[in-house]
Motif scaffolding. Structure first.
Motif, PDB file in Angstrom:
ATOM      1  N   VAL A 123      34.567 -16.298 -28.919  1.00  0.00           N
ATOM      2  CA  VAL A 123      33.746 -16.102 -27.600  1.00  0.00           C
ATOM      3  C   VAL A 123      32.435 -16.570 -27.827  1.00  0.00           C
ATOM      4  CG1 VAL A 123      33.118 -14.144 -26.254  1.00  0.00           C
ATOM      5  CG2 VAL A 123      35.226 -14.117 -27.487  1.00  0.00           C
ATOM      6  N   PHE A 124      31.940 -17.297 -26.743  1.00  0.00           N
ATOM      7  CA  PHE A 124      30.729 -18.127 -26.543  1.00  0.00           C
ATOM      8  C   PHE A 124      29.831 -17.594 -25.179  1.00  0.00           C
ATOM      9  CE2 PHE A 124      33.322 -20.685 -29.330  1.00  0.00           C
ATOM     10  CZ  PHE A 124      32.556 -20.885 -30.287  1.00  0.00           C
ATOM     11  N   VAL A 125      28.615 -17.539 -25.316  1.00  0.00           N
ATOM     12  CA  VAL A 125      28.139 -17.244 -23.779  1.00  0.00           C
ATOM     13  C   VAL A 125      26.929 -18.544 -24.033  1.00  0.00           C
ATOM     14  CG1 VAL A 125      26.041 -15.863 -22.903  1.00  0.00           C
ATOM     15  CG2 VAL A 125      28.112 -14.990 -24.031  1.00  0.00           C
ATOM     16  N   LEU A 126      26.683 -18.958 -22.760  1.00  0.00           N
ATOM     17  CA  LEU A 126      25.931 -20.183 -22.567  1.00  0.00           C
ATOM     18  C   LEU A 126      24.395 -19.593 -22.516  1.00  0.00           C
ATOM     19  CD1 LEU A 126      25.219 -23.006 -21.954  1.00  0.00           C
ATOM     20  CD2 LEU A 126      25.364 -22.632 -19.377  1.00  0.00           C
ATOM     21  N   ASP A 127      23.822 -19.859 -23.444  1.00  0.00           N
ATOM     22  CA  ASP A 127      22.238 -19.414 -23.580  1.00  0.00           C
ATOM     23  C   ASP A 127      21.436 -19.973 -22.577  1.00  0.00           C
ATOM     24  OD1 ASP A 127      22.493 -18.029 -26.112  1.00  0.00           O
ATOM     25  OD2 ASP A 127      22.075 -19.710 -27.229  1.00  0.00           O
ATOM     26  N   GLY A 128      20.813 -19.054 -21.911  1.00  0.00           N
ATOM     27  CA  GLY A 128      20.036 -19.376 -20.683  1.00  0.00           C
ATOM     28  C   GLY A 128      20.777 -19.490 -19.239  1.00  0.00           C
ATOM     29  N   GLY A 129      21.983 -19.313 -19.456  1.00  0.00           N
ATOM     30  CA  GLY A 129      22.972 -19.418 -18.164  1.00  0.00           C
ATOM     31  C   GLY A 129      22.809 -20.729 -17.570  1.00  0.00           C
ATOM     32  N   LEU A 130      23.235 -20.721 -16.193  1.00  0.00           N
ATOM     33  CA  LEU A 130      23.275 -21.811 -15.499  1.00  0.00           C
ATOM     34  C   LEU A 130      21.736 -22.720 -15.205  1.00  0.00           C
ATOM     35  CD1 LEU A 130      25.867 -21.597 -12.644  1.00  0.00           C
ATOM     36  CD2 LEU A 130      26.068 -23.154 -14.711  1.00  0.00           C
TER      37      LEU A 130
END
Length: 145
Positions: A123-130
């Motif tokens: 599971v990953f999350v894009l750091d800083g979002g869009l």
């Protein structure tokens, strides 16, 4: 500078000392929580690598209107409030990389915790979002997929 001078400075400047101690504790707590959160943050370049390697499921948790205004090519939209481990976009992806994206990172982190708790391995999350994606000058696609 020796220990006595540091103590004298702290005694003369209690507000500065308290601010330094508070900031140091806040940074330590944040970094320790990051180590034990169970999912990994990825930078935009790392997300591109995951996508080109194949098999990555990219889920954008933005509102439908925001998704249509601009999203990462190949990502699928799901409402954050209705998203969970049994959502149709990720139900069969327990061994595949799942990357969660949103506008601020808040919805992504909440969803990532739920996926890890349900047994998802990557599971990953894009750091800083869009905004981080746009700052890296990577393209967004408009409309629905």
């Amino acid at each position: 500078m020796n220990y006595e001078e540091l103590l004298a400075f702290a005694g003369r400047n209690p507000m500065l000392t308290a601010a330094l101690v508070g900031l140091t504790v806040a940074i330590l707590v944040t970094e320790i929580r990051r180590l034990f959160r169970g999912f990994k943050g990825v930078k935009p370049a790392e997300l591109v690598q995951l996508m080109t390697a194949g098999g990555a499921v990219v889920v954008d948790l933005s509102a439908s209107g925001d998704f249509e205004k601009g999203h990462i090519a190949g990502s699928r939209n799901a409402q954050a409030s209705a998203f969970g481990p049994d959502h149709k976009l990720v139900a069969n992806a327990k061994q595949s990389p799942v990357v969660l994206v949103c506008r601020t990172g808040t919805a992504s982190e909440t969803a990532a915790k739920a996926l890890k708790k349900a047994g998802f391995e990557k599971v990953f999350v894009l750091d800083g979002g869009l905004p981080a994606w746009q700052q890296a000058e990577l393209p967004l696609v408009k409309g629905r997929n």
